[in-house]
Scaffold this active site. Structure first.
Site, short mmCIF file in Angstrom:
data_model
loop_
_atom_site.label_atom_id
_atom_site.label_comp_id
_atom_site.label_asym_id
_atom_site.label_seq_id
_atom_site.Cartn_x
_atom_site.Cartn_y
_atom_site.Cartn_z
N GLN A 178 2.97 3.64 1.60
CA GLN A 178 3.40 2.26 0.88
C GLN A 178 4.02 2.24 -0.24
O GLN A 178 5.29 2.02 -1.26
CB GLN A 178 2.28 1.45 0.15
N CYS B 211 -0.20 -8.48 0.14
CA CYS B 211 -0.12 -7.05 0.88
C CYS B 211 0.90 -6.81 -0.75
O CYS B 211 1.96 -7.65 -0.36
CB CYS B 211 -0.18 -6.95 2.07
N LEU B 212 0.74 -5.49 -1.15
CA LEU B 212 1.56 -5.47 -2.06
C LEU B 212 3.08 -4.98 -1.61
O LEU B 212 4.24 -5.10 -2.15
CB LEU B 212 1.44 -4.03 -2.44
N HIS C 19 -7.37 -2.77 5.68
CA HIS C 19 -6.21 -2.75 5.07
C HIS C 19 -5.36 -2.29 5.09
O HIS C 19 -4.01 -1.88 5.37
CB HIS C 19 -5.80 -3.93 4.15
N GLU C 20 -6.33 -1.13 4.30
CA GLU C 20 -5.09 0.16 3.31
C GLU C 20 -5.54 1.21 5.62
O GLU C 20 -4.26 1.79 5.55
CB GLU C 20 -6.01 1.51 2.62
N HIS D 189 -2.51 0.34 7.32
CA HIS D 189 -1.11 1.42 6.57
C HIS D 189 -0.99 2.63 7.02
O HIS D 189 -0.34 2.77 7.39
CB HIS D 189 -1.33 0.82 5.27
N GLY E 205 -5.71 -1.99 -4.17
CA GLY E 205 -5.77 -1.11 -3.22
C GLY E 205 -4.19 -0.80 -2.61
O GLY E 205 -3.16 -1.64 -2.86
ZN ZN Z 1 -0.82 -3.75 2.25
#
Ligand code: ZN
Length: 193
Positions: free
Chosen positions: A73, A113-114, A157-158, A161, A68
């Site tokens: 991000q 998380c990226l 999660h997204e 963000h 995701g």
């Molecule tokens: Zn994340």
């Protein structure tokens, strides 16, 4: 495909894919970048630049080996997210997503998380087991997504963000301290050859 932990797949990659993963991660904002703490704004109807943003986000998510990715991000404060919880399924893109239902039943599971060192920070996060989200597609069609399991977790999660919330905010103070201690500056763009 390896195990999926929140936003991140954990797996062994060959050298070429690992190089592509690192190059993609270098284009993804990393903690403590302040953009990750900001509120994203609604996309206006008929905004044609969204298709391009979604295309770029989908590509970066796949190359970074994520499941995701949310627009903040990549430094864009707009309410857009993409995800792909089944590796060969099409990427789902949600524009202006709104959570309209979350199950009372909740579950804790490990997430990465990226924007938090990719696979180096993994913390347990409690999420609703199933959710309903209303959104529009990049083409402006109304969408209703009913999700459970991993899909529900990734969507939550997204959505976080888009409101400047990170997994370290959703875990215990001990886990948070430990996770942030691991986040020393890392050479994301190491030797690519
Ligand atoms: Zn994340």
């Amino acid at each position: 495909m390896g195990e999926v932990e929140g936003q991140v797949r954990s797996e062994q990659l060959d050298a070429e894919r690992e190089a592509r993963r690192r190059a993609a991660l270098a284009q993804i904002r990393q903690y403590p970048d302040t953009v990750l703490r900001m509120q994203a704004h609604d996309v206006e109807a008929g905004d044609e630049s969204v298709a391009q943003l979604v295309e770029r986000m989908g590509r970066l998510m796949q190359e970074a080996r994520g499941v995701g990715l949310a627009a903040p991000q990549v430094g864009v404060l707009r309410r857009v997210l993409v995800y792909q919880t089944v590796e060969d399924a099409p990427v789902t893109a949600l524009v202006n997503p709104r959570l309209t239902r979350a199950s009372d039943e909740r579950e804790s599971a490990d997430e990465g998380c990226l924007s938090l060192g990719s696979a180096s920070v993994i913390v347990p996060v409690e999420r609703a087991l199933s959710v309903t989200v209303e959104a529009t597609s990049p083409e402006g069609e109304a969408l209703t997504i009913e999700a459970d399991g991993l899909e529900a977790r990734v969507i939550q999660h997204e959505l976080d963000h888009l409101d400047g919330v990170l997994i370290v905010d959703r875990t215990t103070p001990e886990e948070r301290r430990e996770a942030l201690a691991q986040l020393r500056p890392q050479p994301i763009l190491g030797p690519l050859a």
